[in-house]
Design an enzyme around this catalytic site. Structure first.
Site, PDB file in Angstrom:
ATOM      1  N   ASN B  90       9.625  -2.561   5.446  1.00 54.86           N
ATOM      2  CA  ASN B  90       8.521  -1.305   5.574  1.00 54.86           C
ATOM      3  C   ASN B  90       7.555  -1.404   4.241  1.00 54.86           C
ATOM      4  OD1 ASN B  90       9.402   0.392   7.624  1.00 54.86           O
ATOM      5  ND2 ASN B  90      11.539   0.310   6.636  1.00 54.86           N
ATOM      6  N   SER B 115       6.243   2.625  -8.323  1.00 55.63           N
ATOM      7  CA  SER B 115       7.194   3.388  -8.608  1.00 55.63           C
ATOM      8  C   SER B 115       7.799   3.163  -9.935  1.00 55.63           C
ATOM      9  CB  SER B 115       8.479   3.298  -7.585  1.00 55.63           C
ATOM     10  OG  SER B 115       9.572   3.871  -8.223  1.00 55.63           O
ATOM     11  N   TYR B 152      14.719  -1.124  -3.891  1.00 54.78           N
ATOM     12  CA  TYR B 152      13.430  -0.563  -3.659  1.00 54.78           C
ATOM     13  C   TYR B 152      12.211  -0.673  -4.645  1.00 54.78           C
ATOM     14  CZ  TYR B 152      10.285   3.542  -4.130  1.00 54.78           C
ATOM     15  OH  TYR B 152       9.190   4.659  -4.153  1.00 54.78           O
ATOM     16  N   LYS B 156       8.644  -2.564  -4.451  1.00 55.93           N
ATOM     17  CA  LYS B 156       7.270  -1.892  -5.162  1.00 55.93           C
ATOM     18  C   LYS B 156       6.786  -3.019  -6.131  1.00 55.93           C
ATOM     19  CE  LYS B 156       7.145   2.027  -3.292  1.00 55.93           C
ATOM     20  NZ  LYS B 156       5.872   2.232  -2.241  1.00 55.93           N
TER      21      LYS B 156
END
Lengths: 264, 264
Positions: B90, B115, B152, B156
């Site tokens: 994703n 992020s 995550y 990013k």
């Protein structure tokens, strides 16, 4: 007892350079997605030490890495012009697969084959071709932000970032080696860029041997010979790994022939 | 005529903060993998402007982006503890899909929602909790190497590196916004870290509006309000985007209640 080392991508050029020079000195496991012909195996390594599997196959990687102290992770699509789908799968996902297995199995160290292409776009038109010549002093040292010149370079940069994460979060020792231009016997012919980042086979094998032996946390180092003109500093490689390269592209003419000893 | 902007991940928190404040001012296309209820659409936007598709669906992204001048790319798995398979697909592949579509279609600019987790591991145990308090002066400014605190954050960081590549190689304007802690109305309650990186909804909307209007090449900026204590510099955000934040977490007590006006 010799240290046990898993070498992924063992059949590729970097893997073969390593095995040719230090193949007798470690307890190898070899992983490749193609079966390895006998000519690619060092003495003392037989098929029971060879794992034929894709590096994204988690179970196969775990089986191969079980009980190893060090992983030298070379597997991946090596083409600078490789399409995104291939580098996403083989290089980015493949590197996560290896690092996660290393943590899960308690492997001490991972040496990761990164690439000059992770920083290839520092070579702007304005810097060329002076960048490749001895009068120019532009240098990268591994502390700069990544700046890839192709999607392959993006995938290598992502592998480095994964290494940083697995070191910080799981205390794995990780050294990322931004490999220059690896050729056997003499520097790349009539290619100034390749000569400035030449890595001879024996210097390559020595560097990765040092990655097995040395102690480190997380490091990004450049992997090139001690060329007179280099725009990649090897000070960090020397300091972190105690790397002592033998070769220098300046001992060869532009066409790759050796200079006379009196000139060298 | 209003600028045409594709907003991916329009139904998420960042997307809704943007649409709530500047929803009337641009010609929006909205992409989300879930249908958007009417309450999530700004006035003047109807279902003909909404594209329901996964951001890795190249054809759907191209259809949505066709004719747009700017893409604000927010879509992705937003969970800091998201598993690798999800962020690989994703977030990493999804961002490449958007950037490639932007280049293919001649989109001018992409603002990418990065992020604080891309640099979360600069917050070492030794620095906590002083890092979050006004007497401490540790600051990150966007020039530091990425240092993610979870997978995550790795995804990013990879999105940022993809942005650098698409800028360098294809001359796309890309700004990566390392978003802090976005909450509505007041800073996160009883959470010093979140207060130091608070981003109010109106400052978020203003920042992304500036990413539509301003001229830039490739930039990494921090997206937080003008909090008294911040360990992310917003000097680059001010300089590059002419960002002028309104809010400051110091105007609230630790429990999130506003201080009296006389105190503020």
């Amino acid at each position: 007892m010799a240290r046990s080392v898993l070498l992924t991508g063992a059949g590729g050029r970097v893997g073969q350079a390593i095995l040719r020079h230090i193949g007798a000195d470690y307890d190898w496991r070899l992983l490749d997605r193609e079966p390895l012909p006998a000519a690619k195996l060092p003495d003392g390594v037989d098929n029971s030490d060879v794992y034929v599997a894709d590096v994204t196959n988690r179970e196969a990687v775990r089986n191969a890495a079980e009980g190893c102290e060090v992983i030298i992770h070379l597997a991946g699509d090596p083409r600078p012009n490789a399409p995104w789908e291939s580098v996403l799968h083989n290089n980015i996902d493949g590197t996560q697969s290896v690092l996660q297995a290393a943590v899960d199995l308690g492997v001490e160290k991972v040496a990761f084959a990164s690439s000059n292409h992770a920083v290839g776009n520092y070579e702007t038109e304005a810097k060329k071709p002076d960048l490749y010549r001895t009068h120019d002093d532009f240098t990268l040292d591994g502390t700069e932000l990544q700046r890839p010149s192709n999607l392959y370079g993006v995938s290598k940069a992502a592998g480095e970032t994964l290494g940083q994460y697995y070191h910080d979060e799981h205390d794995l020792s990780v050294v990322c080696v931004r490999i220059g231009n690896l050729t056997e016997g003499h520097p790349p012919r009539n290619y100034e860029r390749g000569q400035a980042m030449w890595l001879s086979y024996r210097d390559c094998a020595h560097l990765f041997e040092r990655s097995i032996i040395a102690d480190y946390g997380f490091e990004i180092v450049y992997g090139i010979s001690d060329n007179d003109r280099k725009y990649y500093s090897i000070e960090n490689t020397r300091r972190v790994l105690d790397y002592e390269p033998t070769d220098n592209s300046a001992e060869y003419h532009l066409d790759g022939t050796p200079k006379e000893e009196s000139e060298a």
